[in-house]
Write a protein that holds these residues in place. Structure first.
Motif, PDB file in Angstrom:
ATOM      1  N   GLY A 100       0.820  -1.208   0.000  1.00 47.25           N
ATOM      2  CA  GLY A 100       0.000   0.000   0.000  1.00 47.25           C
ATOM      3  C   GLY A 100       0.849   1.250   0.000  1.00 47.25           C
ATOM      4  N   ASN A 101       1.901   1.263   0.791  1.00 43.23           N
ATOM      5  CA  ASN A 101       2.810   2.407   0.798  1.00 43.23           C
ATOM      6  C   ASN A 101       3.526   2.558  -0.541  1.00 43.23           C
ATOM      7  OD1 ASN A 101       2.333   3.463   3.351  1.00 43.23           O
ATOM      8  ND2 ASN A 101       3.891   2.200   4.335  1.00 43.23           N
ATOM      9  N   ALA A 102       3.853   1.437  -1.171  1.00 41.85           N
ATOM     10  CA  ALA A 102       4.517   1.488  -2.468  1.00 41.85           C
ATOM     11  C   ALA A 102       3.609   2.139  -3.513  1.00 41.85           C
ATOM     12  CB  ALA A 102       4.910   0.084  -2.910  1.00 41.85           C
ATOM     13  N   ARG A 103       2.348   1.785  -3.495  1.00 39.44           N
ATOM     14  CA  ARG A 103       1.399   2.383  -4.445  1.00 39.44           C
ATOM     15  C   ARG A 103       1.283   3.890  -4.235  1.00 39.44           C
ATOM     16  NH1 ARG A 103      -3.876   3.971  -4.470  1.00 39.44           N
ATOM     17  NH2 ARG A 103      -5.049   3.695  -6.426  1.00 39.44           N
ATOM     18  N   GLU A 104       1.168   4.312  -2.982  1.00 37.07           N
ATOM     19  CA  GLU A 104       1.049   5.738  -2.702  1.00 37.07           C
ATOM     20  C   GLU A 104       2.337   6.479  -3.064  1.00 37.07           C
ATOM     21  OE1 GLU A 104      -1.744   7.344  -1.725  1.00 37.07           O
ATOM     22  OE2 GLU A 104      -2.650   5.377  -2.082  1.00 37.07           O
ATOM     23  N   THR A 105       3.468   5.829  -2.862  1.00 40.73           N
ATOM     24  CA  THR A 105       4.754   6.422  -3.241  1.00 40.73           C
ATOM     25  C   THR A 105       4.809   6.673  -4.743  1.00 40.73           C
ATOM     26  OG1 THR A 105       5.960   5.442  -1.377  1.00 40.73           O
ATOM     27  CG2 THR A 105       7.241   5.959  -3.350  1.00 40.73           C
ATOM     28  N   LEU A 106       4.385   5.691  -5.524  1.00 30.89           N
ATOM     29  CA  LEU A 106       4.375   5.835  -6.981  1.00 30.89           C
ATOM     30  C   LEU A 106       3.455   6.980  -7.403  1.00 30.89           C
ATOM     31  CD1 LEU A 106       5.150   4.820  -9.805  1.00 30.89           C
ATOM     32  CD2 LEU A 106       3.261   3.178  -9.626  1.00 30.89           C
ATOM     33  N   HIS A 107       2.299   7.064  -6.819  1.00 29.23           N
ATOM     34  CA  HIS A 107       1.343   8.114  -7.178  1.00 29.23           C
ATOM     35  C   HIS A 107       1.848   9.501  -6.770  1.00 29.23           C
ATOM     36  CE1 HIS A 107      -2.526   5.599  -7.942  1.00 29.23           C
ATOM     37  NE2 HIS A 107      -1.448   5.031  -8.430  1.00 29.23           N
ATOM     38  N   ALA A 108       2.802   9.547  -5.853  1.00 31.51           N
ATOM     39  CA  ALA A 108       3.402  10.828  -5.452  1.00 31.51           C
ATOM     40  C   ALA A 108       4.509  11.250  -6.412  1.00 31.51           C
ATOM     41  CB  ALA A 108       3.947  10.730  -4.031  1.00 31.51           C
ATOM     42  N   GLY A 109       4.701  10.497  -7.481  1.00 29.16           N
ATOM     43  CA  GLY A 109       5.694  10.865  -8.489  1.00 29.16           C
ATOM     44  C   GLY A 109       7.057  10.250  -8.278  1.00 29.16           C
ATOM     45  N   VAL A 110       7.179   9.396  -7.266  1.00 31.19           N
ATOM     46  CA  VAL A 110       8.455   8.720  -6.992  1.00 31.19           C
ATOM     47  C   VAL A 110       8.421   7.376  -7.714  1.00 31.19           C
ATOM     48  CG1 VAL A 110       9.955   7.746  -5.221  1.00 31.19           C
ATOM     49  CG2 VAL A 110       8.726   9.887  -4.787  1.00 31.19           C
ATOM     50  N   THR A 111       9.193   7.250  -8.769  1.00 32.39           N
ATOM     51  CA  THR A 111       9.149   6.036  -9.587  1.00 32.39           C
ATOM     52  C   THR A 111      10.283   5.065  -9.282  1.00 32.39           C
ATOM     53  OG1 THR A 111      10.286   7.246 -11.353  1.00 32.39           O
ATOM     54  CG2 THR A 111       7.883   7.146 -11.470  1.00 32.39           C
ATOM     55  N   THR A 112      11.235   5.486  -8.449  1.00 32.55           N
ATOM     56  CA  THR A 112      12.307   4.600  -7.998  1.00 32.55           C
ATOM     57  C   THR A 112      12.611   4.925  -6.536  1.00 32.55           C
ATOM     58  OG1 THR A 112      13.320   4.526 -10.206  1.00 32.55           O
ATOM     59  CG2 THR A 112      14.684   3.823  -8.358  1.00 32.55           C
ATOM     60  N   VAL A 113      12.812   3.877  -5.725  1.00 34.98           N
ATOM     61  CA  VAL A 113      13.188   4.076  -4.333  1.00 34.98           C
ATOM     62  C   VAL A 113      14.406   3.226  -4.000  1.00 34.98           C
ATOM     63  CG1 VAL A 113      10.887   4.682  -3.500  1.00 34.98           C
ATOM     64  CG2 VAL A 113      11.602   2.278  -3.509  1.00 34.98           C
ATOM     65  N   ARG A 114      15.195   3.745  -3.065  1.00 36.05           N
ATOM     66  CA  ARG A 114      16.280   2.967  -2.467  1.00 36.05           C
ATOM     67  C   ARG A 114      15.843   2.679  -1.034  1.00 36.05           C
ATOM     68  NH1 ARG A 114      21.227   4.810  -0.104  1.00 36.05           N
ATOM     69  NH2 ARG A 114      20.863   6.901  -0.917  1.00 36.05           N
ATOM     70  N   LEU A 115      15.547   1.409  -0.742  1.00 39.04           N
ATOM     71  CA  LEU A 115      15.117   1.013   0.586  1.00 39.04           C
ATOM     72  C   LEU A 115      16.347   0.754   1.448  1.00 39.04           C
ATOM     73  CD1 LEU A 115      12.170  -1.440  -0.261  1.00 39.04           C
ATOM     74  CD2 LEU A 115      12.136   1.049   0.007  1.00 39.04           C
ATOM     75  N   VAL A 116      16.360   1.332   2.643  1.00 34.24           N
ATOM     76  CA  VAL A 116      17.551   1.256   3.484  1.00 34.24           C
ATOM     77  C   VAL A 116      17.229   0.659   4.858  1.00 34.24           C
ATOM     78  CG1 VAL A 116      18.933   3.017   2.345  1.00 34.24           C
ATOM     79  CG2 VAL A 116      17.207   3.714   4.005  1.00 34.24           C
ATOM     80  N   GLY A 117      16.454  -0.398   4.842  1.00 37.21           N
ATOM     81  CA  GLY A 117      16.145  -1.110   6.072  1.00 37.21           C
ATOM     82  C   GLY A 117      14.681  -1.512   6.120  1.00 37.21           C
TER      83      GLY A 117
END
Length: 415
Positions: A100-117
């Motif tokens: 769910g957080n990933a979907r909201e992140t994408l809709h916020a215009g963030v198309t790539t993330v670096r997960l750090v934990g």
């Protein structure tokens, strides 16, 4: 996974690299989700007809690459109700929460993330699910669990505890075995640890060296959660690749980081987001510590900018979280400009630099042939005013429209 080619025309286009935007431009994305061409609207329209692409008009809007957020926890577990919810979730619930957080992140215009934990390697499963199109979300590059000493920073959230050089070597290999794209290690205290302070050293040189040598042997970079300059100086001397937060950087340390090409992800929002902390029931001791770190944290960012340290944008807050009338991601970028970066520098730090950090220049974060067809649509040019990012109303991921507030990105909408 293929889809119909897509052309976006009648736009001002910034490609993530150039010093200025191009008026009357367009972008053509092929059926493989990668950019075929970037150029003038007429040229893009002609090429779109040749390959039978769907054509949409940005109507004078501004097109820039999808944003790259370099410090994300999709299972963020700050002390209080957030931590209780994550600890009380079984593996299925955790994966769904993160999705769910990933979907909201994408809709916020963030198309790539670096997960750090992240916890329980749910990030690895989510990464695969997004890659095959089973769930919507940004492209993921992940560290698996953050590594920490017994009782160290993150031990009660997403950290994997270890002690001694052999223990940290094994913990590093366990992340690599699970599929980690990078390694994250906590070498000092931080804001969210109740029984530590920001300047508490937490790893010996032997422990840090074990993580670094093991990761580097496997071709992975290592980034460190770190606060105080003396601890960071020791890690940089041992070959550290990047610093997260860096609450207490000095001009001398920043000069060394710049000389050695050590990256910095400041996460400046985390020491000035009282509204977010209060809304999520974070205990007062953590809020006071975060806000108390704010002035020195701000100076650290300014030292890094002045020294020419390579900077990538990252929030630590959920990328899509509401903050100061926008999202945490946009506010982070605005803060970077307030601290002394030019809008161009901040935009590069938020797009192409994120790919460069991973050694993946030209694969995403830039609108160039061969790169992923990830872009966002704005009303105004952020190179002129960084707050133009607040006007985001369209998101395209690998040539697929995933957000279209105004219905302008549907083929035929401009007719």
């Amino acid at each position: 996974m293929s889809n119909r080619p897509l052309a976006v025309t009648d736009a001002t286009v910034w490609d993530g690299l150039a010093e200025e935007s191009r008026a009357d431009g367009g972008v053509l994305v092929g059926d493989d989700g990668r950019i075929v061409a970037v150029g003038g609207s007429t040229e893009i329209l002609e090429r779109a007809r040749e390959i039978g692409a769907d054509v949409v008009e940005a109507r004078g809007g501004v097109v820039v690459p999808g944003l790259v957020n370099g410090h994300v926890h999709l299972s963020l577990a700050l002390p209080g109700p957030m931590q209780d919810a994550i600890h009380g979730a079984d593996s299925a619930q955790l994966a769904l929460f993160m999705a769910g957080n990933a979907r909201e992140t994408l809709h916020a215009g963030v198309t790539t993330v670096r997960l750090v934990g992240e916890a329980r390697f749910a990030d690895m499963a989510l990464k695969k699910a997004i890659e095959v199109g089973a769930v919507p979300g940004p492209r993921i590059r992940t560290a698996g669990h953050a590594l920490c000493c017994t009782g160290g920073h993150g031990h009660d959230a997403d950290g994997q505890e270890a002690d001694g050089a052999d223990g940290f070597r094994r913990a590093t290999r366990e992340q690599l075995r699970a599929g980690a794209d990078l390694i994250k290690v906590c070498i000092s205290g931080g804001i969210a640890g109740e029984h530590e302070s920001i300047d508490t050293p937490q790893l010996t040189d032997d422990e840090m060296a074990a993580v670094l040598s093991t990761a580097h042997d496997w071709g992975r970079k290592v980034t460190a959660h770190a606060g105080p300059a003396p601890v960071i100086e020791r890690a940089v001397a041992l070959g550290l690749d990047a610093v997260e937060h860096g609450y207490e950087l000095t001009p001398e340390l920043c000069a060394l980081m710049a000389e050695r090409g050590v990256w910095y992800t400041p996460t400046i929002t985390v020491s000035r987001c009282e509204e977010f902390f209060l809304a999520n029931g974070v205990p007062r001791w953590m809020i006071d510590r975060a806000l108390g770190a704010g002035p020195r944290h701000w100076e650290s960012l300014q030292h890094a900018i002045a020294a020419g340290v390579p900077i990538s944008m990252g929030t630590d807050m959920p990328p899509h979280a509401a903050y100061d009338g926008t999202t945490a991601t946009v506010r982070e970028i605005e803060f970077m400009v307030d601290a002394g970066m030019t809008p161009l520098e901040a935009m590069r730090a938020s797009t192409s630099a994120g790919a460069a950090w991973m050694g993946e220049e030209g694969a995403y974060g830039a609108l160039v042939p061969g790169a992923a067809g990830d872009l966002i649509v704005l009303d105004a040019d952020p190179l002129a005013d960084i707050s133009a990012l607040r006007t985001l109303h369209g998101v395209v991921q690998a040539g697929r429209v995933v957000r279209d507030d105004r219905g302008t990105l549907r083929p035929g909408a401009a007719a």
